[in-house]
Design a protein around this motif. Sequence first.
Motif, PDB file in Angstrom:
ATOM      1  N   ALA A   1       8.804   5.791 -16.811  1.00  0.00           N
ATOM      2  CA  ALA A   1       7.690   5.341 -17.534  1.00  0.00           C
ATOM      3  C   ALA A   1       6.460   5.744 -17.315  1.00  0.00           C
ATOM      4  CB  ALA A   1       7.733   3.873 -16.882  1.00  0.00           C
ATOM      5  N   ARG A   2       5.540   5.577 -18.468  1.00  0.00           N
ATOM      6  CA  ARG A   2       4.181   5.921 -18.532  1.00  0.00           C
ATOM      7  C   ARG A   2       3.178   4.725 -17.790  1.00  0.00           C
ATOM      8  NH1 ARG A   2       3.896  10.693 -18.742  1.00  0.00           N
ATOM      9  NH2 ARG A   2       1.773  10.770 -19.447  1.00  0.00           N
ATOM     10  N   LEU A   3       3.780   3.773 -17.686  1.00  0.00           N
ATOM     11  CA  LEU A   3       2.877   2.482 -17.084  1.00  0.00           C
ATOM     12  C   LEU A   3       3.914   1.587 -16.372  1.00  0.00           C
ATOM     13  CD1 LEU A   3       0.424   0.863 -16.449  1.00  0.00           C
ATOM     14  CD2 LEU A   3       0.857  -0.374 -18.664  1.00  0.00           C
ATOM     15  N   VAL A   4       3.612   1.198 -15.134  1.00  0.00           N
ATOM     16  CA  VAL A   4       4.458   0.087 -14.484  1.00  0.00           C
ATOM     17  C   VAL A   4       3.533  -1.282 -14.362  1.00  0.00           C
ATOM     18  CG1 VAL A   4       5.522  -0.664 -12.502  1.00  0.00           C
ATOM     19  CG2 VAL A   4       5.806   1.650 -13.321  1.00  0.00           C
ATOM     20  N   VAL A   5       4.004  -2.215 -14.535  1.00  0.00           N
ATOM     21  CA  VAL A   5       3.238  -3.559 -14.605  1.00  0.00           C
ATOM     22  C   VAL A   5       3.885  -4.378 -13.620  1.00  0.00           C
ATOM     23  CG1 VAL A   5       2.630  -5.713 -15.819  1.00  0.00           C
ATOM     24  CG2 VAL A   5       2.696  -3.508 -17.380  1.00  0.00           C
ATOM     25  N   ALA A   6       3.139  -4.745 -12.629  1.00  0.00           N
ATOM     26  CA  ALA A   6       3.527  -5.653 -11.480  1.00  0.00           C
ATOM     27  C   ALA A   6       3.313  -7.283 -12.167  1.00  0.00           C
ATOM     28  CB  ALA A   6       2.829  -5.408 -10.218  1.00  0.00           C
ATOM     29  N   ALA A   7       4.504  -7.931 -12.172  1.00  0.00           N
ATOM     30  CA  ALA A   7       4.369  -9.300 -12.749  1.00  0.00           C
ATOM     31  C   ALA A   7       5.803 -10.016 -11.730  1.00  0.00           C
ATOM     32  CB  ALA A   7       5.032  -9.267 -14.008  1.00  0.00           C
ATOM     33  N   GLU A   8       5.457  -9.823 -10.245  1.00  0.00           N
ATOM     34  CA  GLU A   8       6.539 -10.197  -9.565  1.00  0.00           C
ATOM     35  C   GLU A   8       5.983 -11.434  -8.828  1.00  0.00           C
ATOM     36  OE1 GLU A   8       4.540  -7.326  -8.607  1.00  0.00           O
ATOM     37  OE2 GLU A   8       5.916  -6.147  -7.400  1.00  0.00           O
ATOM     38  N   GLY A   9       4.682 -11.938  -9.194  1.00  0.00           N
ATOM     39  CA  GLY A   9       4.227 -12.993  -8.404  1.00  0.00           C
ATOM     40  C   GLY A   9       3.157 -12.764  -7.435  1.00  0.00           C
ATOM     41  N   ARG A  10       2.530 -13.725  -6.698  1.00  0.00           N
ATOM     42  CA  ARG A  10       1.716 -13.918  -5.768  1.00  0.00           C
ATOM     43  C   ARG A  10       1.935 -12.958  -4.631  1.00  0.00           C
ATOM     44  NH1 ARG A  10      -2.165 -18.710  -4.238  1.00  0.00           N
ATOM     45  NH2 ARG A  10      -2.616 -19.627  -6.197  1.00  0.00           N
ATOM     46  N   HIS A  11       3.099 -12.615  -4.262  1.00  0.00           N
ATOM     47  CA  HIS A  11       3.367 -11.805  -2.896  1.00  0.00           C
ATOM     48  C   HIS A  11       3.889 -10.381  -3.656  1.00  0.00           C
ATOM     49  CE1 HIS A  11       2.925 -15.266  -0.533  1.00  0.00           C
ATOM     50  NE2 HIS A  11       3.650 -15.923  -1.166  1.00  0.00           N
ATOM     51  N   SER A  12       3.182  -9.936  -4.684  1.00  0.00           N
ATOM     52  CA  SER A  12       3.925  -8.724  -5.343  1.00  0.00           C
ATOM     53  C   SER A  12       3.939  -7.518  -4.473  1.00  0.00           C
ATOM     54  CB  SER A  12       2.620  -8.474  -6.153  1.00  0.00           C
ATOM     55  OG  SER A  12       3.018  -7.068  -6.974  1.00  0.00           O
ATOM     56  N   PRO A  13       5.176  -6.906  -4.320  1.00  0.00           N
ATOM     57  CA  PRO A  13       5.532  -5.883  -3.387  1.00  0.00           C
ATOM     58  C   PRO A  13       4.684  -4.667  -4.139  1.00  0.00           C
ATOM     59  CG  PRO A  13       7.446  -6.927  -3.802  1.00  0.00           C
ATOM     60  CD  PRO A  13       6.416  -7.835  -4.684  1.00  0.00           C
ATOM     61  N   LEU A  14       4.554  -4.639  -5.337  1.00  0.00           N
ATOM     62  CA  LEU A  14       3.983  -3.447  -5.927  1.00  0.00           C
ATOM     63  C   LEU A  14       2.488  -3.427  -5.598  1.00  0.00           C
ATOM     64  CD1 LEU A  14       5.448  -3.196  -9.413  1.00  0.00           C
ATOM     65  CD2 LEU A  14       5.636  -1.364  -7.560  1.00  0.00           C
ATOM     66  N   ARG A  15       1.924  -4.710  -5.631  1.00  0.00           N
ATOM     67  CA  ARG A  15       0.350  -4.706  -5.257  1.00  0.00           C
ATOM     68  C   ARG A  15       0.266  -4.387  -3.815  1.00  0.00           C
ATOM     69  NH1 ARG A  15      -0.598 -10.325  -5.335  1.00  0.00           N
ATOM     70  NH2 ARG A  15      -0.442 -10.131  -3.095  1.00  0.00           N
ATOM     71  N   ARG A  16       1.058  -4.587  -2.966  1.00  0.00           N
ATOM     72  CA  ARG A  16       0.985  -4.219  -1.511  1.00  0.00           C
ATOM     73  C   ARG A  16       1.318  -2.763  -1.371  1.00  0.00           C
ATOM     74  NH1 ARG A  16       4.098  -9.021  -0.622  1.00  0.00           N
ATOM     75  NH2 ARG A  16       5.902  -7.747  -0.101  1.00  0.00           N
ATOM     76  N   GLN A  17       2.303  -2.311  -2.079  1.00  0.00           N
ATOM     77  CA  GLN A  17       2.521  -0.736  -2.141  1.00  0.00           C
ATOM     78  C   GLN A  17       1.190   0.010  -2.520  1.00  0.00           C
ATOM     79  OE1 GLN A  17       4.501   1.219  -5.424  1.00  0.00           O
ATOM     80  NE2 GLN A  17       6.406   1.722  -3.899  1.00  0.00           N
ATOM     81  N   ALA A  18       0.454  -0.509  -3.507  1.00  0.00           N
ATOM     82  CA  ALA A  18      -0.783   0.253  -3.942  1.00  0.00           C
ATOM     83  C   ALA A  18      -1.784  -0.236  -2.904  1.00  0.00           C
ATOM     84  CB  ALA A  18      -1.219  -0.299  -5.397  1.00  0.00           C
ATOM     85  N   GLY A  19      -1.717  -0.721  -2.023  1.00  0.00           N
ATOM     86  CA  GLY A  19      -2.800  -0.762  -1.230  1.00  0.00           C
ATOM     87  C   GLY A  19      -3.954  -1.950  -1.699  1.00  0.00           C
ATOM     88  N   ILE A  20      -3.583  -2.449  -2.596  1.00  0.00           N
ATOM     89  CA  ILE A  20      -4.808  -3.694  -3.278  1.00  0.00           C
ATOM     90  C   ILE A  20      -4.902  -4.839  -2.534  1.00  0.00           C
ATOM     91  CG2 ILE A  20      -5.296  -4.648  -5.355  1.00  0.00           C
ATOM     92  CD1 ILE A  20      -3.734  -3.025  -7.027  1.00  0.00           C
ATOM     93  N   GLY A  21      -6.006  -5.021  -1.968  1.00  0.00           N
ATOM     94  CA  GLY A  21      -6.109  -6.196  -0.948  1.00  0.00           C
ATOM     95  C   GLY A  21      -6.451  -7.402  -2.097  1.00  0.00           C
ATOM     96  N   THR A  22      -6.581  -8.588  -1.441  1.00  0.00           N
ATOM     97  CA  THR A  22      -6.910  -9.917  -1.917  1.00  0.00           C
ATOM     98  C   THR A  22      -7.926 -10.629  -1.339  1.00  0.00           C
ATOM     99  OG1 THR A  22      -4.951 -10.946  -0.936  1.00  0.00           O
ATOM    100  CG2 THR A  22      -4.443  -9.877  -2.930  1.00  0.00           C
TER     101      THR A  22
END
Length: 350
Positions: A162-183
């Motif tokens: 894919a050219r783009l991946v979209v994280a739509a897995e909810g509040r505990h998004s594994p992709l967000r954590r994998q990217a090191g994006i804090g909250t």
Amino acid sequence: MTQTIDVAVCIIGAGPVGATLATALASQSVACAVVDRAKLPPMELPEFDGRAYAIARTSRTLLEAAGVWQHLPWAPGPIRRIRCADGLPGEAPSPLMLHFDAAESGSDAFGWMVEARALRMALNARMRELAHLTVRAPAEARVERHAEGAVVQLSTGETIRARLVVAAEGRHSPLRRQAGIGTAGHDYRQLGIVGAIAHERPHGEEALEQFLPHGPFAQLPLAPTPEHPNASAIVWSEKRAIGERVLALPDEAYGREIQRRMGDHLGRVTPIGRRWSYPLSAMHALRYTDTRLALVGDAAHGIHPIAGQGLNLGFRDAAALAGLVLEGGDPGDAALLARYQAARRPDALL
């Protein structure tokens, strides 16, 4: 031989926001994949479970453009009037109230109540129609992103490029954590109680927002069905200790507690469907993008349920991202993702 699927956008998470984004893009001939670790619910009408969404006009526009709204199994319930009051449980509300009428603004409704089961059926039906959409559920996904694109390895043995991946897995998004994006977050120390009630009198397509000492209580008009000709959804914010005690009550006592907060304007109320509850907290991702990655919906933000804006914010994410992708070019381009974050992050902060 391992199958490789090439798409422009791969969406991880087939909930309402992820599935709507997928249908919005695939409806315009953008090759997409949507992956979810859970099996999609069956197409037949499931039993009523008490959950419903308040859909704003902009969200309805998105769902119509994506071809989803037309698949709803019955007409949603419009919210034509809203009454706001304050008071104490078990007492009459303050005589000083605010009344809002959609007709006064030249609109037919402020929003529409859509049962969760109805929206899921419509999304499933629309996804099955779309030639440019690949659905893999249930399937686990392992995502690798790099400057040139992303590779998604599925537990089915397939590979998605894919050219783009979209994280739509909810509040505990594994992709967000994998990217090191804090909250950033805030604990309201409240419990959100969600469900539905049947009542003796018609609601007249009017919603009630009752402001109580421990948090707001909303009664939201549902469309009539053969099962429940007079029914409403409730969204109730309560102190956690009180909320937990209330949830443990038998139906009759639970109904009395609802009525103490809602009042008697709809006659006697009877709980229907399941009772749902969750701790109330706010969450906001410190950024919405990373290399070849965009966050949408609860993966990006979570807010208090007052005014029913949580899901609608997610739909606005989907509409904004879809609009940018449909301009053409590389959907995972850093400049496009910067425009997405600039458009969406301030809106979710308000």
